[in-house]
Design a protein around this motif. Structure first.
Motif, short mmCIF file in Angstrom:
data_model
loop_
_atom_site.label_atom_id
_atom_site.label_comp_id
_atom_site.label_asym_id
_atom_site.label_seq_id
_atom_site.Cartn_x
_atom_site.Cartn_y
_atom_site.Cartn_z
N GLU A 1 0.84 -1.20 0.00
CA GLU A 1 0.00 0.00 0.00
C GLU A 1 0.88 1.26 0.00
O GLU A 1 0.50 2.29 -0.56
N LYS A 2 2.06 1.17 0.66
CA LYS A 2 3.02 2.28 0.67
C LYS A 2 4.41 1.72 0.38
O LYS A 2 4.73 0.61 0.81
N ILE B 1 -4.37 -5.22 -8.83
CA ILE B 1 -3.46 -5.60 -7.74
C ILE B 1 -2.86 -6.97 -8.02
O ILE B 1 -1.66 -7.21 -7.80
N TYR C 1 0.36 3.98 -8.52
CA TYR C 1 0.94 4.62 -7.34
C TYR C 1 1.09 6.12 -7.57
O TYR C 1 1.37 6.57 -8.69
N ASP D 1 -7.82 0.02 -5.61
CA ASP D 1 -8.23 -1.18 -4.84
C ASP D 1 -8.77 -2.26 -5.77
O ASP D 1 -9.37 -3.24 -5.32
N TYR E 1 7.60 -1.75 5.20
CA TYR E 1 6.63 -1.00 6.00
C TYR E 1 7.27 -0.45 7.27
O TYR E 1 7.05 0.70 7.66
N ARG F 1 2.17 5.90 -2.67
CA ARG F 1 0.95 5.32 -2.07
C ARG F 1 0.10 4.70 -3.18
O ARG F 1 -0.12 5.32 -4.22
N ARG F 2 -0.34 3.49 -2.95
CA ARG F 2 -1.17 2.81 -3.95
C ARG F 2 -2.50 3.53 -4.11
O ARG F 2 -3.15 3.85 -3.12
N ASN F 3 -2.88 3.79 -5.36
CA ASN F 3 -4.10 4.57 -5.59
C ASN F 3 -5.28 3.74 -6.13
O ASN F 3 -6.28 4.28 -6.58
#
Length: 714
Positions: A55-56, A99, A81, A94, A168, A90-92
């Protein structure tokens, strides 16, 4: 088995609802192991990180991953991202599809950049300086992926997740929160599936019980209606004891198995198929174990059923025999005591009881092997899965959660077959029971109404009650000789026709032909010129007042027994009938009079009282034809005389046909018919027969005094 399914037709809507509920239950049950695997592999081992695509991600790591991507892949990766001010991507999106694409795309690059930071740094500088080409970097990625062999996906995923977790921590993401949130989310979803499965199971159980209860009710109603329509021929064919067994024990077997089939037989295949699909999706390489387990289970079941099935059929026959013996002994217990035959009858019952017990023990012993065999197979399969799974985990091509899920699915599949085997224990016996019930229901009554009886019924609206036997012969089913032969006589209203003869000459058989308990073999019987076979049975029997040789009373009270003929009978009619039948004295002598209780079979009244109440029941109906089948035998001489006198005074417009053993009962009959071996040996009044009929003379000599014989009248 087809007999069982036939009984379900009228409940098909509810059965479809049950199937839908079972599918929902199976779906929920089958989802739980995969969630358990996710909790172990992702929630615990992977720290709650579901995807390789983070996600980050830091800018430096992002750039390193791009080293091993094609230009097209870089564009897709970059589109998912956004770079913020803190140099963190940051993943933009969902989108599960995107994914998954990124997961498969960046797995190998992440493994590459996680191995040697110094070499990777030099490689990055060489690429930026133009010393290393993009093609060389991509070739390096392919070479590494090929080196991992068939299990590259699993190894790449585990190493990539470990790297993402470390990434992370470096950029300040709370990994503990990620893990906790994931575990809570999966736990709540598991709880939701469990609740839905429980609700579906409860509803399916309730509806299954309702369907089974209705099937049982329908069968009891069907058997009862069919048995009520049976003539004496069908009753003799099945026997009362067998019909009772079929109406109770056999229907109970069908009802119990219906519940089991709707809950287990239908659920098991759904669970087994779903389990097999789930097993194939686990990619463990252990599918052959399931095939082995299924083959072993089927082999055990077929072997045991081949041994036990014939005995289940024998068991039902032995049950009939035991009921027959029990009924005979309980019904004739006074005679048994009077002749001191208690020991012999106990031995007869013991023989029937032991025969049934031995058969039940044999089938139970055979079936007791089933559960241990199933448990042995189940435990053996579990050990085999753990053994082979441990080797896979050791090689790195299998995760612990996947193995746990595989074991659970394997147990579900085996349990499905175990459910089938549990029901298979009862299924053969229920199949036999269903066939026996169906035999009763499908039996066509030998005596039935013709298609159009309305015209004949209409002719008898103002019936007078003339009964005529026109060349009537009758032969019992299966008999070689006629029981009655060439009978010709007429019984008229206002007159009494008496039937007398030696024991076994066919007196009761003759009187049973009039209400069509049997049908004549030759000739015809008419009422007011209408053949009784053309009249509906309901109409015919509404014209008759039948009093059987053995008085039959029903549980209730005296009033309900006398008014048994119909709701149209008033209290005045009841009391008059009791008075004519000479029953008033003993009825009014009871504390509750007509409300006095009558026990089942009339066991709380004497034989004479029972007979008088049976006569009163016929009189209260006000029929056009009275049929007395030796109905005065239990009365003393005085009561007999008074009762017959009252009958003559009060039913002078009806036809009366009396079967009697005693001449004193029929002395004043307008017409006496003497039967001898099924044929009419003489017909006339008492005086005429004394002069002309040798058979009647012999009966008279055995019953009357010399004075009565000479006087020609008692």
């Amino acid at each position: 088995m087809s007999k069982l399914f036939k009984y379900w037709k009228s409940h098909i809507g509810m059965i479809l609802v049950i199937i839908m509920l079972l599918i929902v239950q199976a779906y929920c049950d089958l989802e739980l192991p995969s969630y358990t695997a996710d909790i172990v592999d992702v929630g615990i081992t992977g720290g709650g990180i579901e995807h390789i695509a983070p996600e980050k991600i830091s800018r430096d790591t992002f750039d390193k991953i791009c080293l091993f991507l094609t230009q097209e892949e870089i564009e897709l990766f970059s589109s998912c991202y956004d770079l913020n001010e803190g140099e963190i991507y940051r993943r933009n999106t969902d989108s599960r599809k995107k994914i998954d694409e990124i997961d498969s795309m960046i797995g190998v690059p992440i493994v590459l950049i996680s191995q040697d930071a110094e070499s990777l740094h030099q490689m990055k500088q060489g690429y930026e300086a133009g010393l290393i080409s993009k093609e060389e970097l991509l070739a390096m990625k392919e070479q590494m992926q090929e080196g991992m062999g068939d299990y590259s996906d699993m190894l790449i995923e585990s190493q990539a997740v470990a790297f993402v977790k470390q990434e992370y921590k470096q950029i300040g993401v709370d990994t503990d929160k990620i893990q906790t949130d994931y575990l809570i989310k999966k736990g709540l979803m598991m709880l939701g599936f469990a609740v839905v499965a429980m609700a579906a199971s409860i509803l399916a159980g309730l509806i299954s019980s309702l369907v089974a209860a209705k099937v049982g009710m329908d069968l009891r109603e069907g058997v009862f209606k069919k048995v009520v329509s049976f003539s004496n021929a069908e009753m003799d064919k099945f026997s009362t004891a067998s019909l009772i067994t079929r109406s109770t024990n056999d229907i109970q077997q069908v009802q119990m198995v219906t519940v089991m089939m709707l809950r287990m037989i239908m659920y098991a295949p759904v669970l087994a198929v779903g389990g097999i699909i789930k097993v194939l999706s686990t990619r463990t390489g252990l599918d052959w174990i399931i095939v082995l387990a299924v083959l072993l289970i089927i082999g055990v079941v077929l072997l045991l059923m081949a041994i036990a099935l014939p005995k289940f059929k024998v068991m039902q026959t032995l049950m009939d025999k035991l009921n027959l013996v029990s009924r005979e002994i309980l019904t004739g217990v006074l005679v048994i005591r009077a002749f001191g035959r208690e020991k012999q009858e106990e031995e007869r019952f013991d023989d029937a009881n032991k025969d049934l017990m031995k058969t039940q023990l044999f089938t139970n012993r055979v079936m007791t092997f089933m559960m241990p065999c199933m448990m042995f197979i189940m435990n053996g399969i579990t050990v085999l899965i753990v053994w082979m799974g441990a080797k896979g985990i050791d090689k790195g091509n299998l995760q612990v959660g996947d193995m746990m899920a595989f074991i659970t699915y394997a147990m579900m599949i085996i349990m499905s077959f175990l459910m089938l085997t549990m029901v298979s224990i009862m299924l053969p016996r229920a199949g036999v029971a269903a066939s026996r019930i169906d035999e009763v229901i499908q039996t066509k009554a030998s005596i039935s109404d013709q298609e159009n009886t309305a015209e004949a019924d209409e002719k008898l609206q103002n019936v007078s009650g003339v009964v005529k036997f026109d060349n009537v012969s009758f032969k019992y089913p299966g008999a070689e000789e006629n029981a009655l032969e060439a009978l010709n006589f007429t019984a008229c209203p206002g007159k009494t026709t008496a039937i007398i003869g030696s024991t076994g000459c066919g007196k009761s058989t003759l009187i049973h032909l009039i209400p069509r308990f049997y049908d004549v073999t030759e000739g015809k019987i008419t009422i007011d010129g209408v053949d009784i076979r053309e009249i509906s049975q309901h109409k015919l029997r509404s014209l008759l007042g039948f009093v059987p040789q053995k008085g039959v009373l029903f549980s209730g009270d005296i009033e309900s027994n006398i008014k048994f003929g119909g709701d149209f009978i008033t209290d005045e009619d009841m009391k008059l009938a009791a008075q004519i039948a000479q029953a008033t004295e003993f009825i009014e002598g009871k504390p509750d009079a007509y409300a006095s209780e009558i026990s089942q079979g009339g066991t709380n009244v004497s034989g004479g009282q029972k007979q008088r109440l049976s006569i009163a029941r016929a009189i209260a109906k006000k029929p056009k034809v009275f049929l007395f089948d030796d109905s005065f035998s239990a009365l003393d001489y005085k009561t007999d005389v008074v009762l017959r006198k009252a009958l003559n005074e009060n039913i002078s417009d009806a036809t009366v046909i009396i079967v009697a053993q005693r001449i004193s009962t029929i002395l004043h009959a307008d017409q006496i018919i003497v039967l001898d071996e099924g044929k009419i040996a003489g017909m006339g009044t008492h005086e005429e027969l004394l002069r002309n009929c040798e058979a009647y003379q012999e009966i008279a000599k055995s019953q009357l005094s010399e004075a009565e014989l000479k006087g020609g009248r008692a």
